[in-house]
Design a protein around this motif. Structure first.
Motif, mmCIF file in Angstrom:
data_model
loop_
_atom_site.group_PDB
_atom_site.id
_atom_site.type_symbol
_atom_site.label_atom_id
_atom_site.label_comp_id
_atom_site.label_asym_id
_atom_site.label_seq_id
_atom_site.Cartn_x
_atom_site.Cartn_y
_atom_site.Cartn_z
ATOM 1 N N ASP A 768 11.123 -3.648 -33.212
ATOM 2 C CA ASP A 768 12.232 -3.286 -32.333
ATOM 3 C C ASP A 768 11.679 -2.404 -31.220
ATOM 4 N N GLY A 769 11.659 -2.923 -29.999
ATOM 5 C CA GLY A 769 11.034 -2.213 -28.896
ATOM 6 C C GLY A 769 11.945 -1.246 -28.168
ATOM 7 N N ASP A 770 13.246 -1.226 -28.453
ATOM 8 C CA ASP A 770 14.198 -0.347 -27.740
ATOM 9 C C ASP A 770 15.024 0.405 -28.765
ATOM 10 N N ARG A 771 14.932 1.728 -28.722
ATOM 11 C CA ARG A 771 15.644 2.577 -29.689
ATOM 12 C C ARG A 771 16.136 3.822 -28.980
ATOM 13 N N MET A 772 17.082 4.495 -29.597
ATOM 14 C CA MET A 772 17.543 5.788 -29.073
ATOM 15 C C MET A 772 17.453 6.831 -30.180
ATOM 16 N N THR A 773 16.982 8.020 -29.790
ATOM 17 C CA THR A 773 16.792 9.126 -30.727
ATOM 18 C C THR A 773 17.706 10.274 -30.337
ATOM 19 N N PRO A 774 18.472 10.827 -31.304
ATOM 20 C CA PRO A 774 19.347 11.963 -30.975
ATOM 21 C C PRO A 774 18.531 13.252 -30.831
ATOM 22 N N GLY A 775 19.074 14.206 -30.150
ATOM 23 C CA GLY A 775 18.418 15.506 -29.980
ATOM 24 C C GLY A 775 19.446 16.555 -29.611
ATOM 25 N N GLY A 776 19.002 17.702 -29.162
ATOM 26 C CA GLY A 776 19.935 18.743 -28.763
ATOM 27 C C GLY A 776 20.566 19.421 -29.960
ATOM 28 N N THR A 777 21.642 20.115 -29.707
ATOM 29 C CA THR A 777 22.342 20.855 -30.765
ATOM 30 C C THR A 777 23.704 20.234 -31.007
ATOM 31 N N GLY A 778 24.195 20.384 -32.232
ATOM 32 C CA GLY A 778 25.504 19.871 -32.562
ATOM 33 C C GLY A 778 25.473 18.380 -32.809
ATOM 34 N N PRO A 779 26.599 17.787 -33.230
ATOM 35 C CA PRO A 779 26.682 16.346 -33.483
ATOM 36 C C PRO A 779 26.393 15.556 -32.200
ATOM 37 N N GLN A 780 25.646 14.479 -32.340
ATOM 38 C CA GLN A 780 25.315 13.598 -31.218
ATOM 39 C C GLN A 780 26.109 12.291 -31.364
ATOM 40 N N TYR A 781 26.709 11.807 -30.275
ATOM 41 C CA TYR A 781 27.583 10.635 -30.375
ATOM 42 C C TYR A 781 27.287 9.630 -29.267
ATOM 43 N N LEU A 782 27.660 8.370 -29.584
ATOM 44 C CA LEU A 782 27.653 7.250 -28.628
ATOM 45 C C LEU A 782 29.007 6.573 -28.716
ATOM 46 N N PHE A 859 30.037 6.289 -32.642
ATOM 47 C CA PHE A 859 29.015 6.565 -33.654
ATOM 48 C C PHE A 859 28.565 8.019 -33.485
ATOM 49 N N THR A 860 28.601 8.785 -34.582
ATOM 50 C CA THR A 860 28.224 10.204 -34.535
ATOM 51 C C THR A 860 27.220 10.487 -35.648
ATOM 52 N N ILE A 861 26.222 11.319 -35.329
ATOM 53 C CA ILE A 861 25.254 11.746 -36.347
ATOM 54 C C ILE A 861 24.943 13.235 -36.170
ATOM 55 N N ARG A 862 24.875 13.947 -37.330
ATOM 56 C CA ARG A 862 24.557 15.381 -37.312
ATOM 57 C C ARG A 862 23.062 15.550 -37.570
ATOM 58 N N THR A 863 22.364 16.252 -36.681
ATOM 59 C CA THR A 863 20.899 16.396 -36.784
ATOM 60 C C THR A 863 20.449 17.849 -36.671
ATOM 61 N N ASP A 864 21.363 18.835 -36.901
ATOM 62 C CA ASP A 864 21.054 20.254 -36.645
ATOM 63 C C ASP A 864 19.829 20.744 -37.410
ATOM 64 N N ASP A 865 19.709 20.457 -38.675
ATOM 65 C CA ASP A 865 18.653 21.027 -39.511
ATOM 66 C C ASP A 865 17.541 20.031 -39.831
ATOM 67 N N LEU A 866 17.422 18.937 -39.021
ATOM 68 C CA LEU A 866 16.374 17.961 -39.257
ATOM 69 C C LEU A 866 15.123 18.312 -38.457
ATOM 70 N N ALA A 867 13.949 18.145 -39.132
ATOM 71 C CA ALA A 867 12.692 18.318 -38.423
ATOM 72 C C ALA A 867 12.500 17.159 -37.452
ATOM 73 N N ALA A 868 11.595 17.350 -36.494
ATOM 74 C CA ALA A 868 11.393 16.334 -35.470
ATOM 75 C C ALA A 868 10.943 15.013 -36.061
ATOM 76 N N ASP A 869 10.053 15.043 -37.106
ATOM 77 C CA ASP A 869 9.568 13.789 -37.656
ATOM 78 C C ASP A 869 10.568 13.131 -38.584
ATOM 79 N N GLU A 870 11.707 13.812 -38.870
ATOM 80 C CA GLU A 870 12.750 13.233 -39.716
ATOM 81 C C GLU A 870 13.930 12.689 -38.891
ATOM 82 N N MET A 871 13.845 12.862 -37.576
ATOM 83 C CA MET A 871 14.962 12.472 -36.716
ATOM 84 C C MET A 871 15.139 10.944 -36.753
ATOM 85 N N PRO A 872 16.354 10.426 -37.079
ATOM 86 C CA PRO A 872 16.566 8.979 -37.161
ATOM 87 C C PRO A 872 16.569 8.339 -35.767
ATOM 88 N N ARG A 873 16.482 7.003 -35.733
ATOM 89 C CA ARG A 873 16.579 6.223 -34.499
ATOM 90 C C ARG A 873 17.707 5.194 -34.666
#
Length: 883
Positions: A768-782, A859-873
Motif C-alpha cells: 500500500d503506497g498511500d497512507r495517512m498517519t495521525p499526530g498532534g494532541t487529542g483525538p484525530q478524525y477524518l 473516523f476517529t482515533i485516540r493517539t495521546d499516549d502512543l509512542a511514535a513507532d506504535e502510531m497506526p496508519r
C-alpha cells in the motif's frame, strides 16, 4: 395563373467567411441564363433500337435452326460449329469444360442472330472455370443462364471482344468470389475496336466480393465502345474490400476519356452497391444515366472524366444508411436535372450533389480532376440529406480550380434531419435562380441562407408509396420555377410527364396526381421482370400511390400487434377505377379481393414471427397491373416499461406488452436473470421487483410469448440496478503542479490538523503506497460526506490488534447529532514472514441499520499516549450508501 415578377439572376463567389453577390442588370437575366446552359451535343435517345435489341424479350426467327445440348462437351462442339440463324438451347444442368466457351467470327444479322439460351430460365448453370468469350462477332444473344464461375484470376462471365449488336439478357450472375483475391475481375466486359451497339438488360448481378465491376465498358486504346445500353438490371450486394475499382459499372477509362461513348444506363436498380466511393464511374463523354434507382448504396454516381454527360430522372434513396450518396461531378457541359435525393447520409465526396474542385483547369491531363465548367443543375429535389449540395469539395493547394460558369436553378432543397443544406468553401462562379430551400428540426441552411437565388419557403411535402416526398396541393413550388430559357431544356419531370407553361420547382411536376412512377422495386427489373409499360397520363394504367401499415409501432422495433394494410391507387387513360387486389406476405397469399378495402385487411394476429417481412401488393384492372412491396418488422412482445438500459433504484415496475390479440395468446413468460417472475395464459399487468434484493449492475429482463398458431416471440433488455453510491478514498497526497497550483486528491470534507501523508516503504504495508498517519494532541478524525450511508470499510495498519480499542466510528444525522456505530474486525493478517512486532492489516467493517438521515461519516482515533513507532496508519476507506 398569377403574374410573376421579373427575376434577377445572381452570380456569386462563395467564401468560408465572405459571400460576394453580383446582381445582373435588369433585363439581362435571360441572356445570362441562356449563355450558361451547356450545349446539347448528344441526343437523349441515341441508341440503335432494332428488332432484335429493342424489345423486352428476344424472339427467335421462325426459320431458326434449334440445337439442344445436354452437357458441356456438346455445348463446346455446338459453339464451334455455330452459324447465324441458330438457337443453341442448354438443357438443365451444370456446364464446365475447364476453359471459356468460345464464339468466334460468327457474323449474325438482325434477321438471323445466333441465340444461346437456357431451355428453362436460370436452370442451365455455367460453373467451374467456364464462361463465354464472344469475339469478332455480331448479333449474338446470351440468354437465361446462371453464372457461378469459380474465383479464377482470368475469368469473366461474358466478354464481348470486338463484338457488336449483341445482347446479354435475363441471366443471373452470382460468380464465386473471395475478398482475399486482390486481382481485378469484371463480370461482363466489353472491349476492343468496334464493340458497339451492345445491350445488357434484365439481368440479376449479385454478391460482388472482389475488385472489379459488374459491367465494364471499354474499347481500344483510342475510342471507348459506343452506344451500349444497360437497362432493367438488378445490381445488388457489393461489399467493399477497401480498394479502388469496385464500381458496379464503369464507362470508359482514363486513356479514352476524351472520346464519347453515348452509353445509355436506364431503369436499373442498384441496391446496396457499396464497393467504394463510386457506384458508377463515368470516364468518357456523351452518356445518359437516367431513370435508375440507387437504394442504400454507399458512394456516388461520378462524372470522373469526360464531358457532355447527362444524369436525369434518377432516384437516390439512402434510408439514412451511412455513406449513401448521390452525384459527384467534374468536367464540362453536364446536365443534371429531374433527380430525387432522399435520406442520404454521405458527406464530402458522397454528399447528395458534389461539384468538386479540380487540379486541372483546361483538361490537358487525362488523369487529373477536370474543372467543373458550364454545368446545369436544375429541377432536382433534395429531402432529408445530411449534406444536400457540396460546392468545391476537395479544394486546396493540389486542387485550386473551383466550379465556374455553372447554373443551379429551380431545385427544391429541404431537410428536417441533422445536417446542412449547402456547404461551400472556396470561391466558385455559380449562378443561382428560382431555388426553394427550407430547414427545420436538426437541419441547417448553411450557405443557402446567404443566396438571393434561394427562397426560404416550407415546400409542403407529402410522403408517397415509395418513401419519396413530393409537393402536396397548394405547395409554394407549384408554378413558381424561373428562367424560361430552362424550360426549353427540361421539358418533362422525373416521371416523364410534360411540364406545363408554368413549371414547378423540383423534380416533380404536380398535375393533380400523386407520384405514379417512383423508385424502382425488384419486381420491375431482373430476369423475371414483366414487359415494361409506357408511362403517360394518357396511357391506360393503374398505379399504387400508397402502401403502408397502420397500427402500434411506438418503440421503433416493429409492429407490436395487428396492423391494418393501407392501400391507395389511381387509374389513368380512361381505365375504370374498379380493381382487384392480391396481397402476399413473404410469398404467402393473405388476401385476394376488392382493392378498395372497404373491409380492412388486418395482419399480424398471431401468425407472424418476430423479424423482417415483405408485404407485396398487386392491383389489376382492365388488363393493367401495378405491384409494390413494403419491408416491415414485427416485434410481438416487449416492455412498455422500463426503458432499455435504464438505471433504476428501489421498486422496478415492469409492464410488458403482447402484440397478439388476447384471444390468440397461448402463453406469456417474464424472466429476470433467467428467474421466472410471471407465467400465464394472459398478458400480465404491472409487476414490481424490489431491486434492493439485487446486486447493483446490469440485469437481463426478458419476455417470451407464444400464439395459439405456434408462433413465438422473444425480447430481452438490460436494466441497470443502481441503488447504491460508492466512494473509494486511497488517501493519496496532493500533487503540486507548480504555477497551476496544488491538486488535492483526498476525498474528505474535513479533518483534524495532525494528519500527515506517508508513501515510503510500501512493502511493509502489503504494498500500500498511500497512507495517512495521525499526530498532534487529542483525538484525530477524518470526515467524509456520506448521504444515507449503509456500509463503511476501513483498512488500518497497526503493531497490535488492540489498536481498535482507540477507534470510534460515527454518522452525522440531521446535520447536528453524531451517532456512534458498532463495527467488527473482519480481517487481521500479517505479511508473509513477518515478525511478531511487524505491521498487521486490520479491516474494520461497520453496517448502518437505519441509514435514512445520515449525511456524513467520521473516523476517529485516540493517539495521546502512543509512542511514535506504535502510531497506526490508515490505508484505505470504502463507503457505500443509498442514492
Amino acid at each position: 395563373m398569377p403574374v410573376k415578377a421579373p427575376q434577377r439572376t445572381i452570380t456569386f463567389a462563395i467564401l468560408s467567411i465572405l459571400i460576394s453577390l453580383v446582381v445582373t442588370a435588369p433585363g439581362g437575366a435571360q441572356a445570362l441564363t441562356r449563355s450558361l446552359l451547356p450545349e446539347r451535343r448528344v441526343a437523349a435517345g441515341a441508341w440503335d433500337y432494332d428488332t432484335l435489341l429493342g424489345p423486352d424479350r428476344v424472339t427467335a426467327p421462325q426459320d431458326a435452326i434449334h440445337v439442344v445440348v445436354h452437357d458441356a462437351h456438346s455445348l463446346q462442339q455446338a459453339l464451334a460449329a455455330a452459324a447465324p440463324g441458330q438457337v443453341i438451347e442448354l438443357a438443365d444442368g451444370e456446364y464446365d469444360v475447364g476453359e471459356p466457351f468460345r464464339i468466334h467470327g460468327v457474323r449474325g444479322r438482325e434477321a438471323a442472330p445466333l441465340i444461346v439460351r437456357a431451355q428453362n430460365q436460370g436452370k442451365a448453370v455455367i460453373a467451374g472455370d467456364s464462361w463465354f468469350m464472344v469475339q469478332d462477332s455480331s448479333y449474338i444473344v446470351i440468354e437465361g443462364l446462371t453464372f457461378v464461375t469459380d474465383d479464377d484470376t482470368r475469368s469473366h462471365a461474358v466478354r464481348l471482344q470486338s463484338t457488336d449488336h449483341s445482347r446479354v439478357t435475363r441471366n443471373h450472375f452470382a460468380l464465386t468470389e473471395s475478398p482475399a483475391n486482390f486481382t481485378s475481375r469484371h463480370w461482363v466486359y466489353i472491349a476492343g475496336t468496334g464493340a458497339d451497339y451492345n445491350r445488357i438488360d434484365h439481368n440479376l448481378f449479385e454478391r460482388k466480393r472482389r475488385i472489379g465491376n459488374f459491367v465494364s465498358i471499354n474499347g481500344d486504346d483510342v475510342q471507348v465502345a459506343q452506344h451500349t445500353r444497360v437497362d432493367r438490371n438488378h445490381f445488388r450486394d457489393v461489399r467493399s474490400v477497401n480498394h479502388n475499382g469496385m464500381e458496379a459499372i464503369r464507362i470508359g477509362s482514363s486513356v479514352v476519356t476524351r472520346s464519347h461513348a453515348f452509353t445509355v444506363i436506364e431503369h436499373n436498380l442498384f441496391e446496396q452497391c457499396s464497393g467504394e466511393v463510386e457506384i458508377i464511374t463515368v470516364k468518357s463523354g456523351g452518356n445518359h444515366i437516367r431513370y435508375n434507382t440507387f437504394l442504400e448504396s454507399e458512394g456516388a454516381l461520378t462524372f470522373r472524366h469526360g464531358n457532355d454527360n447527362h444524369a436525369y430522372g434518377n432516384f437516390f434513396i439512402g434510408n439514412n444508411k451511412p455513406n449513401t450518396g448521390g452525384i459527384r461531378v467534374y468536367g464540362r457541359g453536364h446536365f443534371i436535372y429531374n433527380n430525387h435525393f432522399e435520406g442520404l447520409e454521405g458527406i464530402g465526396a458522397t454528399s447528395a450533389l458534389v461539384l468538386g474542385s479540380a487540379d486541372n483547369g483546361y483538361q490537358e491531363k487525362v488523369l487529373d480532376y477536370w474543372q467543373v465548367d458550364r454545368v446545369l443543375v436544375a429541377f432536382n429535389t433534395f429531402v432529408n440529406n445530411r449534406s444536400a449540395i457540396e460546392i468545391g469539395w476537395g479544394w486546396g493547394q493540389d486542387r485550386p480550380f473551383t466550379p465556374k460558369n455553372t447554373l443551379i436553378a429551380n431545385n427544391l432543397i429541404f431537410s428536417e434531419s441533422p445536417g446542412t443544406l449547402l456547404s461551400a468553401g472556396p470561391p466558385a462562379d455559380i449562378t443561382w435562380t428560382g431555388n426553394i430551400v427550407y430547414a427545420r428540426g436538426g437541419a441547417q441552411l448553411g450557405h443557402a441562407q446567404e443566396i438571393q437565388g434561394a427562397r426560404v419557403l416550407d415546400p409542403l411535402l407529402r410522403d408517397q408509396a415509395w418513401g419519396a416526398h413530393v409537393p402536396a396541393a397548394g405547395a409554394p413550388g407549384i408554378d413558381s420555377a424561373r428562367e424560361t430559357a430552362l424550360f426549353e431544356v427540361v421539358r418533362v419531370d422525373i416521371e416523364g410527364k410534360p411540364r406545363d407553361d408554368h413549371p414547378d420547382v423540383g423534380a416533380f411536376e404536380y398535375r393533380g396526381y400523386p407520384l405514379l412512377r417512383g423508385p424502382l422495386v425488384a419486381s420491375e427489373v431482373g430476369p423475371n421482370a414483366a414487359d415494361a409499360q409506357p408511362f403517360s397520363l394518357d396511357e391506360p394504367g393503374v398505379h399504387i400511390t400508397e402502401l403502408s401499415l397502420s397500427g402500434v409501432n411506438d418503440d421503433g422495433r416493429g409492429w407490436r400487434g395487428p396492423a391494418g394494410v393501407v392501400l391507395k391507387y389511381v387509374t389513368t387513360g380512361g381505365v375504370p377505377p374498379d380493381a382487384t387486389l392480391r396481397l402476399l406476405i413473404d410469398d404467402v397469399k393473405v388476401y385476394q379481393g376488392d382493392a378498395d378495402l372497404s373491409v380492412p385487411v388486418v395482419i399480424n394476429q398471431g401468425e407472424l414471427e418476430d423479424g423482417r417481412h415483405t408485404l407485396s401488393a398487386a392491383v389489376e384492372t382492365a388488363g393493367t397491373r401495378d405491384e409494390r412491396t413494403l419491408q416491415f418488422s414485427v416485434a410481438n412482445v416487449g416492455f412498455k416499461s422500463p426503458a432499455p438500459e435504464r438505471y433504476v433504484q428501489g421498486d422496478l415496475r415492469i409492464e410488458p406488452f403482447v402484440g397478439y390479440p388476447s384471444e390468440t395468446l397461448h402463453s406469456l413468460r417474464i424472466t429476470l436473470d433467467d428467474r421466472t417472475l410471471y407465467q400465464g395464459a394472459t398478458a400480465s399487468g404491472e409487476l414490481v421487483v424490489d431491486t434492493l434484493q439485487l446486486n447493483d449492475g446490469p440485469h437481463r429482463l426478458a419476455a417470451f410469448a407464444r400464439s395459439l398458431e405456434g408462433v413465438t416471440a422473444r425480447h430481452e433488455i438490460v436494466v441497470n440496478v443502481d441503488n447504491y453510491w460508492e466512494k473509494s478514498d486511497s488517501l493519496q497526497p496532493p500533487v503540486d503542479w507548480g504555477l497551476l497550483g496544488v491538486m488535492e486528491r483526498l476525498l474528505t470534507s474535513s479533518k483534524s490538523d495532525g494528519w500527515r501523508h506517508e508513501t515510503s516503504s510500501p512493502e511493509l504495508f502489503f504494498d500500500d503506497g498511500d497512507r495517512m498517519t495521525p499526530g498532534g494532541t487529542g483525538p484525530q478524525y477524518l470526515v467524509w460526506e456520506a448521504p444515507n450511508l449503509t456500509n463503511a470499510v476501513i483498512t488500518l495498519y497497526a503493531r497490535s490488534g488492540n489498536i481498535t480499542e482507540r477507534v470510534q466510528l460515527d454518522v452525522l444525522r440531521n446535520g447536528s447529532d453524531w451517532e456512534g456505530l458498532e463495527f467488527e474486525v473482519r480481517e487481521s493478517v500479517k505479511a508473509n514472514g513477518a515478525a511478531e512486532q511487524d505491521w498487521q492489516r486490520l479491516t474494520l467493517v461497520a453496517d448502518v441499520i437505519e441509514s435514512a438521515g445520515a449525511s456524513h461519516f467520521r473516523f476517529t482515533i485516540r493517539t495521546d499516549d502512543l509512542a511514535a513507532d506504535e502510531m497506526p496508519r490508515v490505508g484505505h476507506v470504502e463507503l457505500r450508501g443509498l442514492h
